[in-house]
Scaffold this active site. Structure first.
Site, PDB file in Angstrom:
ATOM      1  CB  SER A 198     -11.954  -5.936  -9.289  1.00  0.00           C
ATOM      2  OG  SER A 198     -10.820  -6.713  -9.544  1.00  0.00           O
ATOM      3  NE  ARG A 223      -8.183  -6.057 -13.670  1.00  0.00           N
ATOM      4  CZ  ARG A 223      -8.425  -6.489 -12.425  1.00  0.00           C
ATOM      5  NH1 ARG A 223      -9.001  -5.692 -11.545  1.00  0.00           N
ATOM      6  NH2 ARG A 223      -8.116  -7.719 -12.073  1.00  0.00           N
ATOM      7  CE  LYS A 261      -6.702   1.930  -5.597  1.00  0.00           C
ATOM      8  NZ  LYS A 261      -8.091   2.104  -6.069  1.00  0.00           N
ATOM      9  NE  ARG A 307      -8.947  -4.066   0.327  1.00  0.00           N
ATOM     10  CZ  ARG A 307      -9.752  -3.070   0.611  1.00  0.00           C
ATOM     11  NH1 ARG A 307     -10.803  -2.836  -0.162  1.00  0.00           N
ATOM     12  NH2 ARG A 307      -9.537  -2.304   1.666  1.00  0.00           N
ATOM     13  CB  ALA A 308      -7.114 -12.124  -2.366  1.00  0.00           C
ATOM     14  CE  LYS A 323     -11.621  -2.198  -7.629  1.00  0.00           C
ATOM     15  NZ  LYS A 323     -10.737  -1.436  -6.689  1.00  0.00           N
ATOM     16  N   GLY A 324     -10.712  -0.926 -13.143  1.00  0.00           N
ATOM     17  CA  GLY A 324      -9.908  -1.311 -14.301  1.00  0.00           C
ATOM     18  C   GLY A 324      -8.442  -0.976 -14.123  1.00  0.00           C
ATOM     19  NE  ARG A 329      -5.883   7.157  -7.236  1.00  0.00           N
ATOM     20  CZ  ARG A 329      -5.860   8.484  -7.216  1.00  0.00           C
ATOM     21  NH1 ARG A 329      -4.734   9.161  -7.468  1.00  0.00           N
ATOM     22  NH2 ARG A 329      -6.971   9.164  -7.010  1.00  0.00           N
TER      23      ARG A 329
END
EC number: 2.8.2.-
Length: 315
Positions: free
Chosen positions: A163, A155, A278, A280-281, A72-73, A76
């Site tokens: 995330s 991140r 990708k 998403r809130a 989740k950094g 992709r």
């Protein structure tokens, strides 16, 4: 004569000098290390590999660069953006070779077979975000290629935790399965639940120390994931320089999509955005709880900055 014979015996029994290797914490040989040695025995000779050569002259080869994380950094997004460069050949899916035992036992030939066909002038890249936090992966990558160029995208640790939760939450929603609120994961007995896996994954300095046992810092390029979201081109320029690629990607390859709220890609006149999953809130989190999360990461972040000789704009 006796002295001569004694000297001869000494030369025969004298142990061979073994090249030094990075120190490993555990003295006991684990089963995974045993598997690793067998793997290397089977695949260390060049003749053991079968080259899958295409009629156009391209072939499958071991990657020269791996995006090792972080989950989740923005791995992709980084791979998609890097793929804009004509000298990059990227594996489409996460391979999980070095961290999944079932895959690792298959050997390097299996790993090669998961790679895209590429030309001699191209760099083959694969990305598996779980590599960064897996303690056994650095040594395995080192044993395959000591000169590997590694990409790590990070991140703000607090944002990464949110995330991480969001991804798992939506995965459950798609399967119509209930999933607890984020507060139920973050709080335990009235305090921050530091045993929550998503929090442990954000303790970057711990995992980075493990990688630095095997690879020098100049072999690991850290991409600022927060800046990649806000302004991708300067970050990709740095990656090009790190991989010694000719500057082919430019600012016109990126455009901001107001509907999606993030940058999309433009390549040879064609436009494409990342998957709808990708960006998403994140869930709404109580301000005081968020402050606890920020406070918890303050010292670990400081240790990470000192470790890599660089600071990031994190809480």
């Amino acid at each position: 004569m006796a002295a001569f014979l004694l000297g001869t015996v000494f030369l025969i029994v004298q142990p061979q000098i073994v090249p030094s290797r990075p120190a490993i914490n555990s003295n006991a040989e684990t089963s995974s290390q045993s598997v690793q040695r067998e793997l290397l025995k089977k695949t260390s000779q060049k003749n053991d590999f079968k080259e899958n050569i295409h009629s156009n002259g391209s072939c499958q080869q071991l990657p020269q660069t791996i995006i090792i994380g972080v989950r989740k950094g923005g791995t992709r997004a980084l791979l998609e953006m890097l793929s804009l460069h004509p000298d990059i050949a990227a594996a489409e899916s996460e391979v999980h070779f070095f961290d999944w035992e079932d895959h690792y036992r298959n050997g390097l030939q299996w790993y090669i077979n998961q790679m895209p066909f590429s030309y001699p002038h191209q760099i083959t890249v694969e990305k598996t975000p779980a590599y960064f936090t897996s303690s056994k992966v650095p040594e395995r990558v080192y044993n395959m290629n000591q000169s590997m160029r590694l990409l790590l995208i990070l991140r703000d640790p607090s944002e990464r935790v949110l995330s991480d939760y969001t991804q798992v939450f939506y995965n459950h929603m798609q399967k119509h399965k209930p999933y607890p609120s984020i507060e139920q994961f973050l709080i335990k007995d009235g305090e921050l639940n530091v045993g929550y896996k998503a929090i442990n994954r954000s303790l970057y300095y711990i995992h980075m120390q493990n990688w630095l046992k095997y690879f020098p810092l100049d072999h690991i390029h850290i991409v600022d994931g927060d800046k990649l979201i806000k302004d991708p081109f300067p970050e990709i320029e740095k990656v090009e320089r790190f991989l010694k690629l000719s500057p082919q990607i430019n600012a016109s390859n990126f455009y901001f999509n107001k509907t999606k709220g993030f940058y999309c890609l433009r390549d040879s006149g064609k436009e494409r955005c990342l998957h709808e999953s990708k960006g998403r809130a994140h869930p709404q989190v109580d301000t005081q709880l968020l402050e606890k999360l920020h406070e918890y990461f303050h010292e670990p972040n400081k240790k990470f900055f000192e470790l890599v000789g660089r600071t990031f704009d994190w809480h």
